[in-house]
Design a protein around this motif. Structure first.
Motif, PDB file in Angstrom:
ATOM      1  N   GLY A 328     -23.783 -19.001   3.765  1.00 56.14           N
ATOM      2  CA  GLY A 328     -22.606 -18.298   3.263  1.00 56.14           C
ATOM      3  C   GLY A 328     -22.901 -16.828   3.086  1.00 56.14           C
ATOM      4  N   SER A 329     -24.121 -16.517   2.632  1.00 55.40           N
ATOM      5  CA  SER A 329     -24.546 -15.117   2.478  1.00 55.40           C
ATOM      6  C   SER A 329     -24.776 -14.470   3.840  1.00 55.40           C
ATOM      7  CB  SER A 329     -25.832 -15.063   1.645  1.00 55.40           C
ATOM      8  OG  SER A 329     -25.648 -15.640   0.379  1.00 55.40           O
ATOM      9  N   THR A 341     -24.086 -13.668  -4.583  1.00 55.41           N
ATOM     10  CA  THR A 341     -24.811 -14.920  -4.431  1.00 55.41           C
ATOM     11  C   THR A 341     -25.405 -15.349  -5.767  1.00 55.41           C
ATOM     12  OG1 THR A 341     -25.376 -14.316  -2.158  1.00 55.41           O
ATOM     13  CG2 THR A 341     -26.658 -16.069  -3.163  1.00 55.41           C
ATOM     14  N   MET A 342     -25.390 -16.633  -6.008  1.00 53.14           N
ATOM     15  CA  MET A 342     -25.957 -17.168  -7.251  1.00 53.14           C
ATOM     16  C   MET A 342     -27.453 -17.367  -7.092  1.00 53.14           C
ATOM     17  SD  MET A 342     -23.080 -20.067  -7.557  1.00 53.14           S
ATOM     18  CE  MET A 342     -21.471 -19.627  -6.906  1.00 53.14           C
ATOM     19  N   GLU A 343     -28.180 -17.030  -8.132  1.00 54.76           N
ATOM     20  CA  GLU A 343     -29.620 -17.255  -8.139  1.00 54.76           C
ATOM     21  C   GLU A 343     -29.883 -18.659  -8.675  1.00 54.76           C
ATOM     22  OE1 GLU A 343     -33.472 -14.435  -8.985  1.00 54.76           O
ATOM     23  OE2 GLU A 343     -31.691 -14.207 -10.222  1.00 54.76           O
ATOM     24  N   LEU A 344     -30.654 -19.437  -7.932  1.00 51.39           N
ATOM     25  CA  LEU A 344     -30.904 -20.823  -8.313  1.00 51.39           C
ATOM     26  C   LEU A 344     -31.968 -20.912  -9.398  1.00 51.39           C
ATOM     27  CD1 LEU A 344     -30.830 -22.491  -4.786  1.00 51.39           C
ATOM     28  CD2 LEU A 344     -28.943 -21.956  -6.330  1.00 51.39           C
ATOM     29  N   LYS A 345     -31.876 -21.975 -10.191  1.00 48.75           N
ATOM     30  CA  LYS A 345     -32.797 -22.152 -11.309  1.00 48.75           C
ATOM     31  C   LYS A 345     -33.447 -23.526 -11.234  1.00 48.75           C
ATOM     32  CE  LYS A 345     -30.053 -19.174 -14.356  1.00 48.75           C
ATOM     33  NZ  LYS A 345     -29.313 -19.079 -15.637  1.00 48.75           N
ATOM     34  N   GLY A 346     -34.413 -23.753 -12.118  1.00 46.24           N
ATOM     35  CA  GLY A 346     -35.036 -25.065 -12.224  1.00 46.24           C
ATOM     36  C   GLY A 346     -35.856 -25.431 -11.009  1.00 46.24           C
ATOM     37  N   ARG A 367     -28.036  -9.196  -4.052  1.00 44.61           N
ATOM     38  CA  ARG A 367     -26.651  -9.275  -4.533  1.00 44.61           C
ATOM     39  C   ARG A 367     -26.462 -10.542  -5.373  1.00 44.61           C
ATOM     40  NH1 ARG A 367     -23.291  -5.498  -2.419  1.00 44.61           N
ATOM     41  NH2 ARG A 367     -21.447  -6.759  -2.902  1.00 44.61           N
ATOM     42  N   PHE A 368     -27.368 -10.732  -6.306  1.00 43.26           N
ATOM     43  CA  PHE A 368     -27.303 -11.886  -7.194  1.00 43.26           C
ATOM     44  C   PHE A 368     -26.346 -11.646  -8.354  1.00 43.26           C
ATOM     45  CE2 PHE A 368     -31.716 -12.667  -5.534  1.00 43.26           C
ATOM     46  CZ  PHE A 368     -31.420 -13.867  -4.899  1.00 43.26           C
ATOM     47  N   ILE A 369     -25.642 -12.703  -8.745  1.00 37.91           N
ATOM     48  CA  ILE A 369     -24.805 -12.673  -9.943  1.00 37.91           C
ATOM     49  C   ILE A 369     -25.691 -12.969 -11.142  1.00 37.91           C
ATOM     50  CG2 ILE A 369     -22.852 -13.725 -11.137  1.00 37.91           C
ATOM     51  CD1 ILE A 369     -21.785 -14.594  -8.429  1.00 37.91           C
ATOM     52  N   LYS A 370     -25.591 -12.167 -12.168  1.00 40.20           N
ATOM     53  CA  LYS A 370     -26.369 -12.397 -13.383  1.00 40.20           C
ATOM     54  C   LYS A 370     -25.619 -13.343 -14.326  1.00 40.20           C
ATOM     55  CE  LYS A 370     -28.572  -7.834 -13.146  1.00 40.20           C
ATOM     56  NZ  LYS A 370     -28.761  -6.526 -13.835  1.00 40.20           N
ATOM     57  N   ASP A 371     -26.393 -14.103 -15.086  1.00 35.62           N
ATOM     58  CA  ASP A 371     -25.838 -15.031 -16.099  1.00 35.62           C
ATOM     59  C   ASP A 371     -24.823 -15.999 -15.501  1.00 35.62           C
ATOM     60  OD1 ASP A 371     -27.328 -13.758 -18.103  1.00 35.62           O
ATOM     61  OD2 ASP A 371     -25.763 -12.252 -18.389  1.00 35.62           O
ATOM     62  N   CYS A 372     -25.218 -16.648 -14.402  1.00 34.70           N
ATOM     63  CA  CYS A 372     -24.306 -17.551 -13.689  1.00 34.70           C
ATOM     64  C   CYS A 372     -23.742 -18.661 -14.570  1.00 34.70           C
ATOM     65  CB  CYS A 372     -25.026 -18.193 -12.502  1.00 34.70           C
ATOM     66  SG  CYS A 372     -25.346 -17.074 -11.139  1.00 34.70           S
ATOM     67  N   ASP A 373     -24.572 -19.189 -15.458  1.00 41.94           N
ATOM     68  CA  ASP A 373     -24.170 -20.372 -16.196  1.00 41.94           C
ATOM     69  C   ASP A 373     -23.389 -20.080 -17.470  1.00 41.94           C
ATOM     70  OD1 ASP A 373     -26.389 -19.177 -17.235  1.00 41.94           O
ATOM     71  OD2 ASP A 373     -27.398 -21.034 -17.824  1.00 41.94           O
ATOM     72  N   THR A 374     -23.446 -18.870 -17.952  1.00 41.31           N
ATOM     73  CA  THR A 374     -22.759 -18.543 -19.207  1.00 41.31           C
ATOM     74  C   THR A 374     -21.631 -17.536 -18.997  1.00 41.31           C
ATOM     75  OG1 THR A 374     -24.492 -16.902 -19.659  1.00 41.31           O
ATOM     76  CG2 THR A 374     -24.748 -19.088 -20.655  1.00 41.31           C
ATOM     77  N   ASN A 375     -22.004 -16.290 -18.736  1.00 45.22           N
ATOM     78  CA  ASN A 375     -21.005 -15.235 -18.575  1.00 45.22           C
ATOM     79  C   ASN A 375     -21.287 -14.452 -17.298  1.00 45.22           C
ATOM     80  OD1 ASN A 375     -18.882 -13.491 -19.194  1.00 45.22           O
ATOM     81  ND2 ASN A 375     -20.223 -12.100 -20.335  1.00 45.22           N
TER      82      ASN A 375
END
Length: 403
Positions: A328-329, A341-346, A367-375
């Motif tokens: 997609g990117s 793009t979302m940065e993956l975790k875990g 071009r990562f989005i920060k704080d994907c899971d909260t805000n």
């Protein structure tokens, strides 16, 4: 030269997987080679032959029966898989039709490693890649169970003097377990050339014993096959395919196209993305959200199920693209879209190397989005960029083949 390509190809909702198959084959055929896909049933070629593994399966079943938590998880997974299967049947993305029309394949359909070892595909060279063909998680993390997959995807078959090439092969992780290194080492050294999709993959190859010799150089960092075709080549293809199938049903995602939209392509690989925040952002900017999912992801939001050409068209005409997908990117960069793009975790954080390498190879800032899971911070969507795509890996591959 006749070239057999081994890669992941049986997905029903992974657009990048299908388009990388098409791209590598198209590029090689455009340059005079007879390239085809080796049809191998990697999804079912796993080993449960040893007494140890049989016992492990029985123990696991007993645990599920007598452990309420494991039993609950087991039942929930079964229900989820059943629901995913039903959704995919009701909303076909046309991948099988796409392969029949655009992908040259082997006559043989190999169900097991033994079949491919006894009757190897006829070719002058084998290429494995791209996609995560060397990720232990894809080959089966249990080495004993996944040994057939490892032997196949590292070409432990065919003539000794056969050209063995890895092109944009992805490990998906930055460090291999020791038992995998030991098992892969005698196989990987037989390769004549290895190009890896992630820069970090060079070190993983070295850890497995693949170093420069008098017969070949070190592993090299190369672009994904989808980047071997230009944006205009991709546009030409999807527009022609789209027009050939012009019908009310085919154009179902063109409705309300006067309203600008965000294409949301979400695989849910481990970002725990706050989807509601994206819809709130879209509402603030008077944008529609067109949501395409993959990797069997299910949630409460309405989705669409485009074919490959529709998916490319949706990216190309979007106001913004938000995704956790590597491809997609890739296509967002090719079509010069404003994307994030979302940065993956875990456990999947190692897969971020794909994106870091892509950004570096394209000469753009992450071009990562920060704080994907909260805000989630969507400000990156408004930052412009000028990509300079390095697709020299194609020339390297042709040089290897022609030598």
């Amino acid at each position: 030269m006749k070239i057999g390509i081994l890669t992941l190809w049986l997905g029903v909702d992974n657009y990048g997987q299908q388009l990388q198959i098409y791209a590598l084959q198209k590029y090689l055929r455009n340059n005079g080679h007879d390239a085809y896909l080796i049809r191998y049933a990697y999804q079912t070629d796993i080993l449960y032959t040893s007494e140890k593994n049989k016992l492990s399966k029985k123990v696991l079943r007993l645990l599920k029966i007598f452990n309420p938590i494991k039993l609950k998880t087991y039942i929930a997974n079964k229900i989820l898989l059943s629901k995913v299967s039903r959704i995919n049947k009701e909303n076909s993305r046309g991948f099988e039709e796409f392969r029949k029309k655009y992908v040259h394949v082997s006559e043989e359909y190999y169900k097991t490693y033994d079949e491919i070892k006894i009757n190897p595909p006829e070719a002058d060279a084998y290429i494995v890649g791209s996609d995560q063909v060397w990720n232990p998680a894809c080959l089966n993390s249990n080495l004993e169970v996944g040994r057939n997959l490892m032997n196949t995807f590292f070409f432990n078959f065919g003539k000794k003097d056969m050209l063995r090439i890895g092109y944009a092969a992805s490990w998906g992780i930055t460090e291999l377990p020791d038992d995998w290194k030991q098992a892969i080492s005698p196989l990987i050294v037989k390769f004549n050339f290895i190009g890896v999709r992630e820069k970090s993959g060079i070190k993983v190859c070295e850890d497995c014993g693949y170093k420069a010799t008098e017969f070949h150089g070190p592993a090299q960092w190369v672009c994904d096959p989808t980047l071997l075709l230009t944006a205009e080549q991709w546009r030409c293809w999807y527009k022609q395919e789209y027009e050939e199938n012009n019908s009310e049903e085919k154009n179902k995602y063109d409705k309300n196209t006067d309203k600008p939209y965000i294409l949301f392509y979400y695989l849910n690989n481990g970002s725990n993305f706050n989807i509601k925040a994206l819809y709130d952002f879209a509402k603030e900017r008077n944008l529609e959200v067109k949501y395409v999912s993959g990797n069997s992801n299910i949630d409460k939001y309405k989705k669409i199920y485009p074919t490959n050409d529709e998916w490319l068209k949706l990216i190309d005409e979007a106001e913004y693209v938000v995704t956790d997908s590597f491809h997609g990117s890739v296509f967002s960069i090719l079509f010069n879209k404003q994307f994030a793009t979302m940065e993956l975790k875990g456990k999947n954080c190692g897969m971020n190397e794909r994106l870091n390498s892509l950004f570096e190879l394209s000469h753009i800032s992450p071009r990562f989005i920060k704080d994907c899971d909260t805000n989630p911070d969507f400000s990156i969507l408004d930052y412009t960029y000028n990509a300079e795509i390095n697709n020299g890996g194609g020339e390297i591959l042709l040089k290897v083949l022609n030598s």
